[in-house]
Write a protein that holds these residues in place. Sequence first.
Motif, PDB file in Angstrom:
ATOM      1  N   ARG A 172      42.300  38.219  39.893  1.00  0.00           N
ATOM      2  CA  ARG A 172      42.807  39.574  40.119  1.00  0.00           C
ATOM      3  C   ARG A 172      44.272  39.538  40.562  1.00  0.00           C
ATOM      4  O   ARG A 172      45.103  40.313  40.056  1.00  0.00           O
ATOM      5  CB  ARG A 172      41.979  40.281  41.197  1.00  0.00           C
ATOM      6  CG  ARG A 172      40.657  40.861  40.722  1.00  0.00           C
ATOM      7  CD  ARG A 172      39.616  39.797  40.441  1.00  0.00           C
ATOM      8  NE  ARG A 172      38.304  40.380  40.165  1.00  0.00           N
ATOM      9  CZ  ARG A 172      37.320  39.724  39.562  1.00  0.00           C
ATOM     10  NH1 ARG A 172      37.507  38.472  39.147  1.00  0.00           N
ATOM     11  NH2 ARG A 172      36.155  40.309  39.371  1.00  0.00           N
ATOM     12  N   ALA A 173      44.587  38.642  41.491  1.00  0.00           N
ATOM     13  CA  ALA A 173      45.964  38.518  41.957  1.00  0.00           C
ATOM     14  C   ALA A 173      46.879  38.044  40.830  1.00  0.00           C
ATOM     15  O   ALA A 173      48.025  38.514  40.703  1.00  0.00           O
ATOM     16  CB  ALA A 173      46.029  37.552  43.131  1.00  0.00           C
ATOM     17  N   ALA A 174      46.393  37.111  40.017  1.00  0.00           N
ATOM     18  CA  ALA A 174      47.198  36.601  38.907  1.00  0.00           C
ATOM     19  C   ALA A 174      47.540  37.707  37.918  1.00  0.00           C
ATOM     20  O   ALA A 174      48.682  37.792  37.431  1.00  0.00           O
ATOM     21  CB  ALA A 174      46.456  35.464  38.203  1.00  0.00           C
ATOM     22  N   ILE A 175      46.574  38.561  37.614  1.00  0.00           N
ATOM     23  CA  ILE A 175      46.812  39.651  36.663  1.00  0.00           C
ATOM     24  C   ILE A 175      47.915  40.574  37.157  1.00  0.00           C
ATOM     25  O   ILE A 175      48.741  41.057  36.375  1.00  0.00           O
ATOM     26  CB  ILE A 175      45.497  40.414  36.397  1.00  0.00           C
ATOM     27  CG1 ILE A 175      44.570  39.549  35.534  1.00  0.00           C
ATOM     28  CG2 ILE A 175      45.767  41.760  35.712  1.00  0.00           C
ATOM     29  CD1 ILE A 175      43.165  40.093  35.388  1.00  0.00           C
ATOM     30  N   GLU A 176      47.973  40.790  38.466  1.00  0.00           N
ATOM     31  CA  GLU A 176      49.009  41.670  39.018  1.00  0.00           C
ATOM     32  C   GLU A 176      50.402  41.046  38.957  1.00  0.00           C
ATOM     33  O   GLU A 176      51.401  41.729  39.188  1.00  0.00           O
ATOM     34  CB  GLU A 176      48.661  42.045  40.454  1.00  0.00           C
ATOM     35  CG  GLU A 176      47.372  42.845  40.583  1.00  0.00           C
ATOM     36  CD  GLU A 176      47.359  44.102  39.706  1.00  0.00           C
ATOM     37  OE1 GLU A 176      48.391  44.806  39.653  1.00  0.00           O
ATOM     38  OE2 GLU A 176      46.317  44.360  39.056  1.00  0.00           O
TER      39      GLU A 176
END
Length: 234
Positions: A75-79
Amino acid sequence: MTLDKAIVDALRASSTATLTTVLLKKGIRRCWMQGPVPMFNAAERLVGRAFTLRFVPAREDLATPESWSSPRSTRAAIEEMPEGFIAVVDSMGVTDAGIFGDILTARMKKRGVTALVTDGVVRDAAGVEGTELPVWCAGAAAPPSVAGLTFVGWQEPIGCGGVAVFPDDVIVADGDGVVVIPAALVEDVAKAAVEQERLELWIMREVEKGVPLPGLYPPNAETKARYEAEMGRS
């Protein structure tokens, strides 16, 4: 780092088959990924810089549903994914745990990510199709990523489909699969690919006229001279 439009246009006009030939001539043999195939919304040839993500084998204390809320998570990577990039995910070829589903791919689409490429699989196949995010992968599976994988980071060198991928390398994906172009070679490869496509179009016309292959493909000196003359070059 965005790609020059002229380079994007040149690569979009060049098949991955042509690009593998050009890269081979430059000494790069391992550039085509084994595993990723056009699976969802992947009718067009796409070009973009690589945003890399990496999984390792599942470890029970780390691969848990709670890990999805971690600062180091998919999730953090996608942001962090920039608009216009292609997400390239090292899933180690694991095909019994889907790395992303419909919600994560929908968020990628919303952020302007060009495509997802992985040597693993996705889940929620119908939902992923509905997001309209182009996906090259090895299939679909119902179990979540933590059933077989541990996510460990992004924007570092990875291996995907047997090919080394560094952040900002250039990815070209089409019906024949996915090719990685080292960032330092992109401009030269794009120029050579355009000329290769031009030459092969001319050769195809010669084949249709009934010209035999020896000396035509690959072209010998006489054929090259005829090609140059007919294309208006000295």
